[in-house]
Design a protein around this motif. Structure first.
Motif, PDB file in Angstrom:
ATOM      1  N   UNK A   1     -13.566  -7.735  -2.694  1.00 28.33           N
ATOM      2  CA  UNK A   1     -13.501  -7.641  -1.231  1.00 28.33           C
ATOM      3  C   UNK A   1     -12.713  -6.405  -0.806  1.00 28.33           C
ATOM      4  N   UNK A   2     -11.729  -5.986  -1.624  1.00 25.28           N
ATOM      5  CA  UNK A   2     -10.864  -4.867  -1.235  1.00 25.28           C
ATOM      6  C   UNK A   2     -11.247  -3.573  -1.947  1.00 25.28           C
ATOM      7  N   UNK A   3     -12.380  -3.580  -2.668  1.00 24.79           N
ATOM      8  CA  UNK A   3     -12.828  -2.376  -3.363  1.00 24.79           C
ATOM      9  C   UNK A   3     -13.687  -1.541  -2.422  1.00 24.79           C
ATOM     10  N   UNK A   4     -13.315  -0.299  -2.248  1.00 26.16           N
ATOM     11  CA  UNK A   4     -14.047   0.586  -1.351  1.00 26.16           C
ATOM     12  C   UNK A   4     -15.483   0.746  -1.832  1.00 26.16           C
ATOM     13  N   UNK A   5     -16.412   0.578  -0.876  1.00 24.68           N
ATOM     14  CA  UNK A   5     -17.832   0.679  -1.194  1.00 24.68           C
ATOM     15  C   UNK A   5     -18.423  -0.606  -1.710  1.00 24.68           C
ATOM     16  N   UNK A   6     -17.587  -1.621  -2.003  1.00 23.74           N
ATOM     17  CA  UNK A   6     -18.067  -2.897  -2.527  1.00 23.74           C
ATOM     18  C   UNK A   6     -17.746  -4.064  -1.600  1.00 23.74           C
ATOM     19  N   UNK A   7     -16.612  -3.969  -0.870  1.00 21.44           N
ATOM     20  CA  UNK A   7     -16.183  -5.100  -0.071  1.00 21.44           C
ATOM     21  C   UNK A   7     -15.901  -4.751   1.377  1.00 21.44           C
ATOM     22  N   UNK A   8     -15.545  -5.768   2.149  1.00 19.88           N
ATOM     23  CA  UNK A   8     -15.355  -5.608   3.591  1.00 19.88           C
ATOM     24  C   UNK A   8     -13.960  -5.134   3.972  1.00 19.88           C
ATOM     25  N   UNK A   9     -13.007  -5.125   3.011  1.00 17.27           N
ATOM     26  CA  UNK A   9     -11.627  -4.815   3.413  1.00 17.27           C
ATOM     27  C   UNK A   9     -10.887  -3.951   2.417  1.00 17.27           C
ATOM     28  N   UNK A  10     -11.348  -2.735   2.171  1.00 18.91           N
ATOM     29  CA  UNK A  10     -10.554  -1.841   1.313  1.00 18.91           C
ATOM     30  C   UNK A  10      -9.204  -1.521   1.925  1.00 18.91           C
ATOM     31  N   UNK A  11      -9.044  -1.766   3.236  1.00 18.81           N
ATOM     32  CA  UNK A  11      -7.768  -1.517   3.923  1.00 18.81           C
ATOM     33  C   UNK A  11      -6.650  -2.431   3.412  1.00 18.81           C
ATOM     34  N   UNK A  12      -7.028  -3.514   2.699  1.00 17.60           N
ATOM     35  CA  UNK A  12      -6.016  -4.443   2.185  1.00 17.60           C
ATOM     36  C   UNK A  12      -5.574  -4.112   0.764  1.00 17.60           C
ATOM     37  N   UNK A  13      -6.198  -3.133   0.152  1.00 15.48           N
ATOM     38  CA  UNK A  13      -5.889  -2.809  -1.242  1.00 15.48           C
ATOM     39  C   UNK A  13      -4.461  -2.284  -1.383  1.00 15.48           C
ATOM     40  N   UNK A  14      -3.774  -2.741  -2.425  1.00 16.24           N
ATOM     41  CA  UNK A  14      -2.423  -2.277  -2.745  1.00 16.24           C
ATOM     42  C   UNK A  14      -2.507  -1.500  -4.048  1.00 16.24           C
ATOM     43  N   UNK A  15      -2.274  -0.200  -4.022  1.00 14.54           N
ATOM     44  CA  UNK A  15      -2.429   0.633  -5.226  1.00 14.54           C
ATOM     45  C   UNK A  15      -1.665   0.065  -6.416  1.00 14.54           C
ATOM     46  N   UNK A  16      -2.379  -0.035  -7.549  1.00 15.50           N
ATOM     47  CA  UNK A  16      -1.760  -0.513  -8.769  1.00 15.50           C
ATOM     48  C   UNK A  16      -1.777  -2.014  -8.929  1.00 15.50           C
ATOM     49  N   UNK A  17      -2.276  -2.750  -7.932  1.00 16.88           N
ATOM     50  CA  UNK A  17      -2.277  -4.208  -7.986  1.00 16.88           C
ATOM     51  C   UNK A  17      -3.671  -4.764  -7.698  1.00 16.88           C
ATOM     52  N   UNK A  18      -3.981  -5.863  -8.361  1.00 14.27           N
ATOM     53  CA  UNK A  18      -5.214  -6.587  -8.072  1.00 14.27           C
ATOM     54  C   UNK A  18      -4.982  -7.451  -6.833  1.00 14.27           C
ATOM     55  N   UNK A  19      -5.740  -7.219  -5.799  1.00 15.68           N
ATOM     56  CA  UNK A  19      -5.661  -8.024  -4.576  1.00 15.68           C
ATOM     57  C   UNK A  19      -6.945  -8.819  -4.432  1.00 15.68           C
ATOM     58  N   UNK A  20      -6.818 -10.118  -4.206  1.00 16.93           N
ATOM     59  CA  UNK A  20      -7.971 -10.981  -3.943  1.00 16.93           C
ATOM     60  C   UNK A  20      -7.828 -11.533  -2.528  1.00 16.93           C
ATOM     61  N   UNK A  21      -8.901 -11.497  -1.776  1.00 18.62           N
ATOM     62  CA  UNK A  21      -8.788 -11.998  -0.414  1.00 18.62           C
ATOM     63  C   UNK A  21     -10.111 -12.094   0.293  1.00 18.62           C
ATOM     64  N   UNK A  22     -10.051 -12.442   1.558  1.00 16.63           N
ATOM     65  CA  UNK A  22     -11.265 -12.602   2.361  1.00 16.63           C
ATOM     66  C   UNK A  22     -10.965 -12.247   3.802  1.00 16.63           C
ATOM     67  N   UNK A  23     -11.868 -11.472   4.401  1.00  8.05           N
ATOM     68  CA  UNK A  23     -11.754 -11.137   5.819  1.00  8.05           C
ATOM     69  C   UNK A  23     -12.385 -12.219   6.680  1.00  8.05           C
ATOM     70  N   UNK A  24     -12.022 -12.200   7.939  1.00  4.93           N
ATOM     71  CA  UNK A  24     -12.661 -13.061   8.927  1.00  4.93           C
ATOM     72  C   UNK A  24     -12.673 -12.369  10.279  1.00  4.93           C
TER      73      UNK A  24
END
Length: 638
Positions: A525-548
């Motif tokens: 979801x937070x991968x640019x070009x793959x998900x709806x929220x790359x804005x939530x990505x934290x460099x160096x960390x795996x972030x899992x989440x969901x937009x609404x």
């Protein structure tokens, strides 16, 4: 030669006088001890017996690191008995006036007013009209009152002019201990005061909706102050004694004495530093978007304990009386909203848990309708059109409405409903403060023909921000629904732990392997070009989440100009440490194109808070699996 004995006449006269005297005394004693006994005993009891309250200190509320969130400050309610003032002390009056910050003229007026007018009939504070008098100053308000509002204690028996002697008149209701020592050192007879405890909130607005407050009557009104009052309030002591004619206590006549027992300390899981991060972010959201309201929740992914819970609007606990009711609501548990796309985790997780699909199973998300139970059902619209079939992983990362609907259809109404309930919707979380509501989850027998296609995308259901947060936390925990708790420990007045709250797993929502698969998919979801929220990505960390991004129901219709934006997630995805929810209501007016999308409004706040938590909580990054691994399983596309 004179006679040695008195005459008989004198003897009889003296005897008669003595006899009359004894008869008079006997009659008087008969009147006092028989006829007037009850009346006189009541008078003596009222005049001399005294029950004096000794206030207990209310326990402190502490955060997870021992910082004080609420405490009780000792103060003196200073007063004077004008009847006992001595002329030789008058030279000290100016010093007293200066110490308590009162004009000398006003102090002299109080000191020289020795009686109370008969037309002022209000009884003294805490006094009873019959039986022992009760002096309890524990509820004294910080705001000065007039004489008719019980700042004066007067004898109930008027003098010959019909006026009642004043026995105590308030000079100040907030003299601190050090000042009282200086006042005592002056040695002004008749100036004294009982000790009271006033509630103080050193952090002002911080965690106000969780802490709650004690009102001016001394009654806990909300939050932990109300919920944990049994532990916090302590037990007042008292002593029964007698007073002399000048109403001074005669200590030698004390018959019973009970010492006060101070209240226990309540230790919260709230971390003041994390709470401060949350409230700073809420202030930034409010300034930038001017939303109707907003909530941010941070919890420990492993235990479910709440580290921070903040709302906008908020209020200052120190000035609670100035706050409006809207700002005092803990909207994290009192207000409901349709969760929108954050609810899609229910259909996706349920279908995987029931082995109906795998992350690679594909669905045609370009269809407008699909046959279900023998008749066609219209599928919801998409924000984007997908020209190719989407895998389950892509349904999650691209937030496909049509895909979520098809997953729910695979499950069927009852099974999908059961999972939604297991995720915590439609029932109370058990959060102890704030007036929690359970939201709405309609049972299948009351669904219409479109519910099976609309509920999977987060319509036709509503829940509180805490319910939405707890649903995502069930994935982060490894498949268990954890009760969101905020009280960590109860300690006695000496600081010894008397009770400790532990992690509570209410139920298993999904298999652990399903939770791991969900975490892996939600990373996209937070991968640019793959998900709806790359804005939530934290460099160096795996972030899992969901937009609404949820259209609000206004006048029975879904609005295209009023939305609730949200991002709910956790990190590190493969070894979760924290769960963060950001929900912002009606920020559209300040957004580009007039629509508040979850990725634009809520996701950046998730990232900013997450980056601060990495440093503060010393969160370590987990090993990141190479991106091609999952893509290879999907046939190497992209």
């Amino acid at each position: 030669m004179s006679r040695g004995f008195a005459s008989s006449y004198r003897i009889w006269l003296v005897a008669a006088l003595v006899g009359v005297s004894f008869v008079g005394i006997g009659a008087r004693l008969m009147q006092l001890h028989v006829f007037d006994r009850d009346r006189l005993l009541a008078y003596v009891t009222k005049a001399r017996r005294d029950i004096i309250v000794e206030n207990a200190r209310r326990g402190d509320i502490l955060d997870a690191r021992g910082n004080i969130l609420a405490t009780s400050k000792s103060q003196i309610v200073l007063g004077v008995d004008p009847q006992t003032l001595r002329p030789q002390d008058e030279a000290k009056w100016p010093q007293l006036a200066e110490l308590i910050g009162m004009p000398e003229s006003e102090l002299r007026r109080i000191f020289t007013t020795k009686t109370r007018s008969p037309n002022v009939s209000a009884p003294a504070a805490g006094r009873e009209d019959a039986g022992p008098s009760l002096f309890d100053f524990s509820l004294t308000d910080d705001t000065p009152k007039s004489e008719t509002e019980q700042d004066v204690i007067a004898d109930e028996t008027p003098d010959e002019r019909g006026e009642r002697p004043i026995r105590w008149a308030k000079l100040s209701d907030h003299v601190d201990e050090s000042t009282y020592e200086k006042i005592t050192a002056l040695g002004i007879k008749g100036v004294y005061g009982p000790r009271v405890y006033r509630r103080v909130y050193p952090q002002n607005e911080l965690a106000s909706h969780v802490i709650g407050y004690v009102n001016k009557e001394g009654t806990p009104a909300a939050g932990i102050e109300y919920y944990a009052d049994f532990y916090l309030r302590g037990q007042n002591g008292w002593r029964e004694s007698e007073r002399d004619g000048k109403r001074h206590e005669l200590a030698q006549f004390r018959t019973r004495e009970v010492s006060p027992v101070d209240g226990f300390q309540v230790v919260l899981s709230i971390d003041s530093a994390v709470q401060h991060m949350v409230e700073e972010e809420l202030s930034a959201i409010a300034e930038k978007y001017q939303p109707q309201k907003a909530t941010i929740i941070v919890s420990d992914a492993r235990s479910g304990f709440i580290l921070a819970m903040g709302n906008y609007p908020s209020f200052n606990l120190t000035e609670y009386s100035k706050a409006d009711m809207a700002s005092m609501k803990n909207i994290a548990v009192t207000d409901v909203l349709e969760p929108g796309s954050t609810f899609k985790i229910v259909a996706i997780a349920a279908a995987i848990d029931q082995a109906k699909v795998t992350p690679q199973t594909k669905f045609d998300c370009s269809l407008d309708s699909i046959e279900y139970r023998g008749r066609p059902r219209n599928l919801p619209k998409e924000a984007h059109r997908f020209e190719h079939p989407l895998s389950v992983r892509e349904i999650a990362s691209h937030s496909s409405n049509k895909g979520a609907a098809q997953l729910a259809m695979l499950l069927g109404e009852q099974k999908f409903y059961d999972y939604a309930k297991a995720f915590g919707f439609g029932q109370l979380t058990g959060f102890p403060v704030g007036g929690e509501v359970k939201g709405t989850l309609t049972p299948p027998e009351k669904w219409d023909g479109l519910t099976i296609t609309r509920m999977p995308m987060g319509h036709s259901v509503d829940g509180t921000p805490l319910q939405i947060h707890s649903a995502m936390a069930a994935i982060a925990s490894g498949g268990e629904w954890l009760r969101p708790q905020v009280i960590r420990e109860i300690r006695d007045a000496g600081g010894e732990v008397v009770f400790r709250y532990d992690r509570i797993a209410e139920r298993t929502v999904m298999k652990p392997e399903t939770a791991r698969t969900m975490a892996e998919m939600l990373k996209w979801v937070v991968v640019k070009g793959e998900g709806t929220a790359p804005e939530a990505a934290i460099p160096g960390f795996e972030v899992a989440g969901k937009t609404g991004t949820t259209q609000k129901l206004i006048g029975g219709q879904y609005s295209t100009r009023h939305h609730t934006a949200s991002f709910v997630g956790f990190f590190p995805a493969s070894n979760p440490a924290v769960v963060i929810s950001v929900i912002v209501d009606d920020a559209d007016a300040r957004c580009r194109n007039g629509v508040a999308y979850g990725n634009a409004v809520a996701a950046p706040s998730f990232k900013r808070i997450g980056e601060q938590l990495v440093q503060y909580l010393d969160i370590k990054p987990s090993v990141v699996a190479p991106r091609p691994a999952l893509l290879a399983m999907e046939g190497g596309r992209r």
